[in-house]
Scaffold this active site. Structure first.
Site, PDB file in Angstrom:
ATOM      1  N   HIS A 106      44.849  27.173  90.843  1.00 49.67           N
ATOM      2  CA  HIS A 106      44.919  27.743  89.503  1.00 49.67           C
ATOM      3  C   HIS A 106      44.902  26.665  88.415  1.00 49.67           C
ATOM      4  O   HIS A 106      44.763  26.984  87.237  1.00 49.67           O
ATOM      5  CB  HIS A 106      46.149  28.658  89.358  1.00 49.67           C
ATOM      6  CG  HIS A 106      47.476  27.954  89.277  1.00 49.67           C
ATOM      7  ND1 HIS A 106      48.295  27.773  90.361  1.00 49.67           N
ATOM      8  CD2 HIS A 106      48.130  27.395  88.238  1.00 49.67           C
ATOM      9  CE1 HIS A 106      49.396  27.144  89.998  1.00 49.67           C
ATOM     10  NE2 HIS A 106      49.324  26.910  88.704  1.00 49.67           N
ATOM     11  N   ASP A 136      45.984  28.850  96.989  1.00 52.66           N
ATOM     12  CA  ASP A 136      46.264  28.163  95.729  1.00 52.66           C
ATOM     13  C   ASP A 136      46.297  26.654  95.920  1.00 52.66           C
ATOM     14  O   ASP A 136      47.157  25.957  95.378  1.00 52.66           O
ATOM     15  CB  ASP A 136      47.573  28.655  95.114  1.00 52.66           C
ATOM     16  CG  ASP A 136      47.677  28.295  93.627  1.00 52.66           C
ATOM     17  OD1 ASP A 136      46.631  28.039  93.009  1.00 52.66           O
ATOM     18  OD2 ASP A 136      48.801  28.254  93.100  1.00 52.66           O
ATOM     19  N   SER A 212      52.873  22.453  88.223  1.00 53.49           N
ATOM     20  CA  SER A 212      51.997  22.977  89.267  1.00 53.49           C
ATOM     21  C   SER A 212      51.110  21.874  89.816  1.00 53.49           C
ATOM     22  O   SER A 212      50.457  21.149  89.065  1.00 53.49           O
ATOM     23  CB  SER A 212      51.121  24.101  88.706  1.00 53.49           C
ATOM     24  OG  SER A 212      51.886  25.216  88.364  1.00 53.49           O
TER      25      SER A 212
END
Length: 464
Positions: A106, A136, A212
């Site tokens: 992402h 992911d 992230s």
């Protein structure tokens, strides 16, 4: 590579000497001040900031939209699609001296331009060499990189609840930041926010937007996992963060270095049911553990290995399995082309069975077909469903028939979508892609298409 910096850290944080095995408080102000500093000094250079540019198409809003009179009169007016640039900020972890970097899908999975900035302010352009939205995860290759610092992957199956952990990343774009906590849970699945489906390590080390793709490391400086998601109602860390285990990252790196264009998982060809007390009692099992096989595809490698509906799988390579996501994770980290040992319980008797980890077979042939310019739906792409097609499009493994792999502009306007399963066109039953082509050749003023969409029957009728 980071164990030399841990002498003081082990004394301060764990208070246990390997020989004496006794606890003590820090002996001096210097020990208290030291804290995690040596560990961070060694690990932080391998964590990078990532700046990604993503170009998306947006549809301009009509000023007459939702107006009961003008909406029909000016339908489509001013609603042309326009490119829009979005900037994504995240983190990544260097895993090799020649510039392989892991981050989240992402963050970089759909980026058109990626810039990576290291801890010492060097900048590199990067390309995505392997990415997978479901996990992911994305693997990047830095241009002209050499002799870079990198982190060592730990066997994440050996991680225990209560271990100390550090999260390193770039939260909120403020620059590289370190937060500490413990491993607060293992084998978490389906609990994190976002589109990813997976199997996570849970930590209370604060993870915020921008973290992230950053590193979750242990007290030896080894990589436990990749920080990916939070459980939050406000968008900030509430003490529950999730990291993708290092063992899955290792398989991604292996496939990337072998030149795979898409991440491949072993195919199970089965569906499973979570065990509960009633089900365990009905099967005569003393403990509520494992996953019961509820359906098997005729070509499933488990069927070929002798598994049957009603069998209970309790372990994979000695690791416990209690849900379908755990099963998929264990198969994936076992590695495509390898074999894994599954503990099967049948009639109360446990037995270890080897199963080959193979991709979904392209059998029967997909017979992929793209309709030409003379068709009613030029650009429509369809294929016969087989295990490989079903797996690649996220369809149930029991799906059958003909699926839309790309709608094209004209079919999309008629309401046909990717992953729709075509059942009947103008009254003709659809079993093969050529059936669709023939049905669309029939001259008629009206067109009727019956299809299945996410398990629901849909009928589209329109005038030609």
């Amino acid at each position: 590579m980071f164990r030399n910096c841990l002498t003081a850290l082990t004394i301060v944080m764990l208070g246990a000497l390997p020989i004496q095995a006794e606890t003590r408080v820090p002996a001096s102000q210097a020990e208290i001040a030291l804290g995690f500093a040596p560990l961070v000094k060694e690990a932080a250079p391998a964590v990078v900031n990532i700046y990604a540019k993503i170009i998306t198409e947006t549809q301009a809003r009509s000023p007459f939209m939702n107006d009961p009179f003008f909406d029909d009169l000016f339908r489509g007016f001013g609603q042309q699609r326009r490119p829009r640039v979005q900037n994504s900020l995240g983190s990544g972890v260097i895993l090799s001296a020649d510039g392989y970097v892991v981050s989240n899908y992402h963050v970089v999975g759909t980026a058109s331009e990626i810039r990576v900035v290291t801890n010492d302010r060097r900048e590199f352009n990067a390309q995505v060499v392997l990415a997978d939205e479901e996990s992911d995860l994305a693997i990047l290759q830095l241009d002209e990189a050499e002799d870079l610092p990198f982190l060592t992957l730990r066997d994440s199956d050996r991680v225990e609840v209560g271990e100390l952990a550090l999260a390193i990343g770039n939260p909120f774009g403020v620059g590289q930041t370190v937060s500490s906590g413990i491993i607060s849970g293992l084998a978490r699945s389906g609990t994190a926010t976002g589109a990813g489906r997976g199997y996570y390590i849970q930590t209370d080390a604060p993870i915020n937007p921008g973290n992230s793709g950053g590193a979750l490391i242990d007290v030896n400086g080894d990589l436990i996992g990749i920080n990916t998601r939070i459980l939050s109602r406000s968008g900030g860390s509430n003490g529950i963060g999730f990291a993708i285990p290092a063992n899955l990252v290792r398989e991604f790196v292996r496939q990337a270095q072998e030149g795979s264009e898409a991440f491949q998982r072993p195919w199970a060809g089965m569906s499973g049911q979570l065990m509960d007390a009633d089900l365990a009692e009905s099967l005569g099992l003393g403990l509520v553990e494992g996953m019961m096989i509820s359906d098997l595809h005729p070509k499933s490698p488990f069927g070929r290995a002798g598994f049957q509906v009603g069998d209970v799988i309790t372990q994979v390579d000695g690791e416990p399995v209690n849900s379908p996501p755990e099963m998929v994770f264990r198969m994936t980290v076992a590695g495509l082309g390898q074999t894994a040992v599954f503990t099967r319980v049948r009639d109360g008797v446990a037995e270890d069975v080897e199963v080959a980890m193979l991709p979904a077979p392209n059998d029967p042939p997909a017979e992929a077909l793209a309709l030409g310019e003379r068709s009613v739906f030029p650009g429509l792409e369809i294929a016969r469903i087989n295990p490989a097609v079903a797996s690649g499009m996220g369809l149930p493994f029991t799906a059958d028939g003909v699926v839309v792999t790309h709608a094209g502009p004209y079919a999309a306007r008629a309401g046909i979508q990717e992953a729709d399963i075509l059942v009947r066109v103008n009254g003709r039953d659809i079993e093969r892609p050529t059936d669709v082509e023939q049905a669309l050749r029939e001259k008629t003023r009206w067109m009727q298409v019956e299809l299945m969409r996410r398990g629901q029957r849909v009928v589209l009728r329109f005038r030609l």
